[in-house]
Design a protein around this motif. Structure first.
Motif, short mmCIF file in Angstrom:
data_model
loop_
_atom_site.label_atom_id
_atom_site.label_comp_id
_atom_site.label_asym_id
_atom_site.label_seq_id
_atom_site.Cartn_x
_atom_site.Cartn_y
_atom_site.Cartn_z
N LEU A 28 -34.73 -6.95 -32.81
CA LEU A 28 -34.49 -7.20 -30.79
C LEU A 28 -33.79 -5.47 -31.15
N ALA A 56 -30.50 -8.50 -26.06
CA ALA A 56 -29.47 -8.47 -26.77
C ALA A 56 -28.66 -9.97 -27.38
N PHE A 57 -29.16 -11.03 -26.83
CA PHE A 57 -29.12 -12.33 -26.33
C PHE A 57 -30.89 -13.06 -27.20
N GLY A 58 -31.40 -12.60 -27.44
CA GLY A 58 -32.87 -12.61 -27.52
C GLY A 58 -33.71 -13.55 -26.67
N VAL A 118 -36.69 -20.08 -25.92
CA VAL A 118 -36.62 -20.95 -26.20
C VAL A 118 -35.31 -20.76 -26.93
N HIS A 119 -35.54 -19.67 -27.47
CA HIS A 119 -34.10 -19.53 -28.91
C HIS A 119 -33.11 -18.62 -28.47
N GLN A 120 -33.17 -18.55 -27.12
CA GLN A 120 -32.05 -17.71 -26.78
C GLN A 120 -30.50 -18.15 -26.30
N CYS A 121 -29.98 -17.21 -27.04
CA CYS A 121 -28.03 -17.24 -27.73
C CYS A 121 -27.74 -18.33 -26.44
N LEU A 122 -27.13 -19.23 -27.01
CA LEU A 122 -26.44 -20.27 -26.05
C LEU A 122 -25.08 -19.80 -25.94
N GLY A 123 -24.37 -19.10 -26.25
CA GLY A 123 -23.23 -18.83 -26.36
C GLY A 123 -23.40 -17.85 -25.27
N LEU A 137 -19.73 -17.16 -22.65
CA LEU A 137 -19.15 -16.92 -23.15
C LEU A 137 -18.69 -15.32 -23.80
N ALA A 138 -19.57 -15.28 -24.49
CA ALA A 138 -19.33 -14.55 -24.90
C ALA A 138 -20.28 -13.24 -24.10
N LEU A 148 -16.69 -10.53 -23.69
CA LEU A 148 -16.22 -9.10 -23.66
C LEU A 148 -15.44 -8.54 -22.63
C1 HEM Z 1 -21.43 -10.72 -28.58
C2 HEM Z 1 -22.30 -11.64 -29.11
C3 HEM Z 1 -23.15 -12.83 -29.34
C4 HEM Z 1 -24.93 -11.94 -29.40
C5 HEM Z 1 -25.47 -10.34 -29.67
C6 HEM Z 1 -25.59 -12.79 -29.81
C7 HEM Z 1 -27.03 -12.73 -29.82
C8 HEM Z 1 -27.78 -13.87 -29.80
C9 HEM Z 1 -28.76 -13.94 -30.21
C10 HEM Z 1 -30.01 -12.34 -30.46
C11 HEM Z 1 -29.69 -15.34 -30.54
C12 HEM Z 1 -30.97 -15.81 -30.89
C13 HEM Z 1 -31.46 -15.65 -32.30
C14 HEM Z 1 -33.01 -15.53 -32.06
O1 HEM Z 1 -33.92 -15.95 -31.32
O2 HEM Z 1 -33.88 -16.00 -33.45
C15 HEM Z 1 -28.83 -15.77 -30.00
C16 HEM Z 1 -29.16 -17.75 -30.12
C17 HEM Z 1 -27.96 -18.48 -30.47
N1 HEM Z 1 -26.30 -17.44 -30.21
FE1 HEM Z 1 -25.60 -16.30 -29.94
N2 HEM Z 1 -24.88 -14.47 -29.67
C18 HEM Z 1 -23.90 -13.41 -29.06
C19 HEM Z 1 -22.84 -14.73 -29.07
C20 HEM Z 1 -22.52 -16.14 -29.07
C21 HEM Z 1 -21.97 -17.10 -28.88
C22 HEM Z 1 -20.35 -16.53 -28.44
C23 HEM Z 1 -22.11 -18.49 -29.44
C24 HEM Z 1 -21.41 -19.93 -29.26
C25 HEM Z 1 -19.69 -20.27 -28.90
C26 HEM Z 1 -23.43 -18.58 -29.51
C27 HEM Z 1 -24.39 -19.08 -29.97
C28 HEM Z 1 -25.74 -18.87 -29.61
C29 HEM Z 1 -26.72 -20.01 -30.57
C30 HEM Z 1 -26.22 -21.80 -30.70
C31 HEM Z 1 -27.71 -19.87 -30.66
C32 HEM Z 1 -29.47 -20.66 -31.14
C33 HEM Z 1 -29.60 -20.73 -29.91
C34 HEM Z 1 -31.33 -21.45 -30.26
O3 HEM Z 1 -31.84 -21.34 -31.45
O4 HEM Z 1 -31.81 -22.08 -29.46
N3 HEM Z 1 -23.69 -16.81 -29.67
N4 HEM Z 1 -27.12 -15.29 -30.46
#
Ligand code: HEM
Length: 114
Positions: free
Chosen positions: A28, A55-57, A60-65, A68-69, A73
């Motif tokens: 990414l 940055a958040f993917g 289907v697996h795009q970041c759930l958080g 909040l993030a 920020l």
């Molecule tokens: C700047 C902060 C963050 C970044 C850059 C980020 C980035 C990501 C990315 C790239 C993925 C996808 C991973 C994949 O494709 O396998 C992801 C998944 C996820 N993130 Fe974040 N994240 C952040 C903050 C958070 C926060 C604050 C939470 C929860 C409070 C969170 C919860 C999750 C969860 C639960 C998943 C899995 C979603 C799934 O597989 O369906 N993230 N995050």
């Protein structure tokens, strides 16, 4: 039992052919630095109009958080810039050491002065 033939035995991704059964791993951080998508990708520009970053993917697996993030920020960066307007890196940029061996990219230390 015979397996069904894959309906799409291969597909083209840019100038690469991906065959059925092969995996694709998308770094990414590298995608976000593609200058064909983001002009001057190495320049920090918080006002960039481009919203198609990964940055958040994606999918289907795009970041759930991410809501909040984004909120954290927005609050943290606004607070830092308001309270410490002279904030800058405390060492030459070439001296910073980055983590390269994990999914989440980052710095080991970031010395700052203000
Ligand atoms: C700047 C902060 C963050 C970044 C850059 C980020 C980035 C990501 C990315 C790239 C993925 C996808 C991973 C994949 O494709 O396998 C992801 C998944 C996820 N993130 Fe974040 N994240 C952040 C903050 C958070 C926060 C604050 C939470 C929860 C409070 C969170 C919860 C999750 C969860 C639960 C998943 C899995 C979603 C799934 O597989 O369906 N993230 N995050």
């Amino acid at each position: 039992m015979r397996q069904k033939a894959c309906p799409t035995p291969k597909t083209e991704l840019g100038d690469v052919t991906v065959r059925a059964g092969e995996g694709v791993l998308v770094p990414l951080a590298a995608a976000n630095r593609d200058e064909r998508a983001f002009p001057e990708p190495d320049r920090l520009d918080v006002g960039r109009p481009g919203r198609r970053h990964l940055a958040f993917g994606f999918g289907v697996h795009q970041c759930l958080g991410q809501p909040l993030a984004r909120l954290e920020l927005q609050i943290a960066l606004t607070g830092i810039v308001r309270r410490l307007p002279g904030l800058r890196i405390g060492v030459p940029a070439g001296e910073l050491s980055f983590r390269h061996i994990m999914a989440v990219f980052g710095l080991f230390h970031l010395p700052v002065v203000w």
